[in-house]
Design a protein around this motif. Structure first.
Motif: not given
Length: 313
Positions: A33, A35, A57, A63
């Motif tokens: 994840t 972020g 992500d 991204c």
């Protein structure tokens, strides 16, 4: 290390996460994840020289931001706009197996909360969307304006653990059509008592809608099993969750995978195990780590975080 991060984006429990992952130079790590890349930056620095990081992500804008921030690390860091429910396939595609550690930070990023057009904020008249990937599928508007009152109440209760769910659902249906996140937040706030702990009264309703739109809980269950199968012996699985539904899934998964027998309780009177389950994980810590009071003061979004960590055996 902390002062290298922007005021807007503070990675939650950063040092605790790096310690839990047991990052070492030359290691290979997945940030499932990614972020805005806060944790991945710290992982890449600690894994240098020779380390590699794969950031994943579902949100294309996240991204893009992460790629820009991680660009200084060159080819040692890859960023993939994918859903972590396909974790194993993504890692194979990038020839990124086995790995020494996998991180899931399940919280909403500052980018998602602060920008317009997604509908995650209570304070702006943004469209009711709430999709992470924006690539099809139902939106929050479809649910809010299309579900029956009983179905809407059940969803808010199940995914938001909201005890005023029926009152909220009735108010939403009465005020349809609901067009923006601010409008929805005002309807919810007017229909229930103030929330405890300084939370906005619509917090649990928004959580429920976001989980439903993105199928978050099922995706998490799918990804955790894949993650464990990808880890080499001694590698770490670290998960930061932010509400009880996520944390319950993570806690139960880690406890189950740390046990040699998971036979149903009523069958355990027999001395013979019939499930044939073998532990694949050892619990590095008992229970979960929480942010320090100092971190909570500097980053309010960290206040509900719980970090759990297991090691592949």
């Amino acid at each position: 290390m902390i002062d290298r991060y922007s005021d807007r984006h503070l990675p939650v429990m950063l040092m605790e996460t790096i310690d839990a992952l047991d990052v070492f130079p030359g290691g290979r790590y997945i940030d499932a994840t990614v972020g805005e890349g806060g944790h991945s930056i710290a992982i890449a620095e600690k894994a240098s020289p020779g380390g590699q990081v794969l950031g994943i992500d579902a949100d294309p804008e996240a991204c893009s931001v992460a790629s820009a921030r991680l660009g200084m690390h060159g080819s040692s860091v890859l960023v993939a706009n994918e859903n972590f429910a396909e974790l194993r396939a993504i890692a194979r595609r990038y020839d990124f197996m086995p790995v020494h550690g996998i991180l899931f930070d399940l919280g909403m990023s500052s980018l998602q909360l602060d920008r317009e057009a997604r509908g995650f904020s209570f304070r702006r008249p943004d469209p009711l969307d709430m999709r992470f990937s924006m690539s099809g599928g139902p939106t929050a508007s479809d649910i809010v304006n299309g579900y029956s009152e009983s179905a809407l109440a059940d969803l808010i209760y199940r995914f938001g653990e909201e005890r005023f769910s029926r009152r909220i659902a009735a108010a939403i249906v009465k005020n349809r059509p609901v067009s923006t996140s601010m409008e929805l937040a005002q309807i919810v706030a007017a229909s229930r008592r103030s929330a405890s702990g300084g939370k906005h009264p619509a917090t649990q309703t928004f959580q429920a809608l976001r989980i439903a739109v993105n199928d978050e809980l099922q995706m998490l269950e799918t990804a955790l099993d894949q993650a464990l199968s990808m880890l080499g012996r001694g590698a770490r699985l670290v998960v930061i969750s932010y509400h009880s539904l996520e944390d319950r899934i993570v806690k139960n998964f880690m406890r189950r995978e740390a046990a040699d027998c998971i036979c149903p309780r009523e069958e355990r009177v027999s001395p013979i195990c019939t499930c044939r389950h073998k532990a694949r994980l050892s619990l590095v810590i008992n229970g979960a780590l929480s942010p320090s009071s100092q971190e909570i003061r500097s980053n309010r979004r960290s206040r509900s975080a719980k970090l759990r960590v297991g090691e592949k055996i």
